[in-house]
Design an enzyme around this catalytic site. Structure first.
Site, short mmCIF file in Angstrom:
data_model
loop_
_atom_site.label_atom_id
_atom_site.label_comp_id
_atom_site.label_asym_id
_atom_site.label_seq_id
_atom_site.Cartn_x
_atom_site.Cartn_y
_atom_site.Cartn_z
N HIS A 1 3.88 5.42 6.53
CA HIS A 1 4.77 5.34 5.36
C HIS A 1 4.01 5.72 4.09
O HIS A 1 4.54 6.44 3.24
CB HIS A 1 5.34 3.93 5.22
CG HIS A 1 6.57 3.68 6.02
ND1 HIS A 1 6.53 3.19 7.29
CD2 HIS A 1 7.88 3.88 5.74
CE1 HIS A 1 7.77 3.07 7.76
NE2 HIS A 1 8.60 3.49 6.85
N GLY B 1 0.81 -1.22 0.00
CA GLY B 1 0.00 0.00 0.00
C GLY B 1 0.84 1.26 0.00
O GLY B 1 0.38 2.31 -0.47
#
Length: 337
Positions: free
Chosen positions: A306, A283
């Site tokens: 992130h 992702g």
């Protein structure tokens, strides 16, 4: 020159790697300051230094501030024309993180890139090379990316000593829409070096028990990776279907092999049961590529810090605009306009 605050978002080495890689592929100069400022050991580490130097080499670019511990870096890329390259992290630093940066920078290469990276192939806080080969690349292939990875020798913490070879072909990226998953099988590899072979076998058996208990078709290969340097173990699992999902667990002294296998299996099972076509790691990895193509929409089982950081960097460097439906820590749909 684009200026990036290295303490922004997750504030780690990914800020430097993603910034320089996107700068290379878009031919834009970048300056990153406050590199890893909030970490206990601030500045560039061996693996971050190897990554940015690799990006500079393959793009025929120039670097300023590329020293161990440096808090500021300037990078001006040239053209990514292809070639043969060798990079050595010199520690058990992650070969996977170095390859991640190279792969983004190579997205618009004019020729084939043949690269060998030495260091750690199976280490904490980084994608294993098995994950890159079996999850990252198959997902990117849906966008037209073309690459293959071969693990020549595994490297574990703290000795390292691993080596991985990758070939990245010139390709034209295309947008992706991926919002649902259909999984039909789980595959994996359980490995150990200079440990009794039953360690890798027990890791695999523990994982298979959980996954088969959930009604899944499972096959996990056991690999004896014994060699002259170091010892360690780990397992990488991936789910196959219209997408790829992956999970990793590594062994350490005092950690039972059964726990190594069950950790990876339970994490992968959670990804599968979420119904999302991207796991929490992919992702964030896919975002720089989405920024390069535009007009893409994907769903991930978990929006991570992130991922949010990669979105911020991608918007600054490429000028694209992202839209996120969902909150950090939960499932989310990520769209680039």
């Amino acid at each position: 020159m684009i200026v990036i605050d290295g303490s922004e978002g997750e504030g780690g080495g990914a800020v430097v790697r993603v910034s320089t890689a996107l700068a290379a592929v878009t031919s834009r100069s970048v300056r990153v300051y406050n590199i890893r400022a909030r970490r206990s050991r601030s500045g560039l580490s061996h693996q971050h230094l190897t990554a940015v130097r690799a990006v500079a080499r393959i793009s025929n670019g120039t670097l300023r501030g590329d020293e161990l511990g440096s808090m500021e870096l300037e990078f001006s890329p040239g053209r990514v024309t292809g070639g043969t390259f060798n990079f050595d992290v010199k520690t058990a630093g992650s070969t996977g993180l170095v390859l991640q940066a190279i792969m983004v920078a190579a997205a618009a290469s004019e020729g084939e890139i043949d690269v060998t990276v030495s260091g750690g192939t199976d280490v904490l806080w980084a994608p294993t090379c098995d994950y890159l080969r079996e999850v990252t690349i198959p997902v990117l292939e849906m966008m037209g990316y073309s690459a293959r990875i071969e693990i020549i020798r595994r490297g574990y913490y703290p000795e390292g000593g691993g080596r991985v070879h990758a070939i990245i072909e010139p390709s034209e990226l295309r947008p992706i829409t991926l919002e649902e998953s259909e999984i039909h099988a789980v595959r994996g590899i359980s490995h150990s070096r200079n440990l009794p072979v039953h360690v890798a076998e027990r890791q695999a058996e523990s994982a298979m028990k959980i996954l088969r208990g959930a009604g899944l078709d499972v096959d996990i290969m056991v690999e004896d990776a014994s060699g002259p340097v170091g010892r360690g173990s780990g397992i990488t699992l991936w789910a196959e279907g219209n997408t790829r999902l992956g999970a990793v667990s590594l062994g350490k002294p005092g950690k039972r092999a059964e726990k190594v296998g069950s950790e990876a299996a339970r994490e992968l099972l959670g990804f599968i049961e979420s119904g999302s076509p991207l796991d929490r790691y992919m992702g964030d990895q896919i975002i720089p590529y989405m920024a390069l193509t535009g007009d893409s929409r994907v769903r991930t089982c978990e929006l991570t810090l992130h991922a949010e950081t990669n979105i911020i960097l991608s918007e600054k460097i490429t000028g694209r605009r992202f839209r996120v439906e969902g909150e950090r820590g939960g499932p989310a749909t990520i769209e680039v306009l």
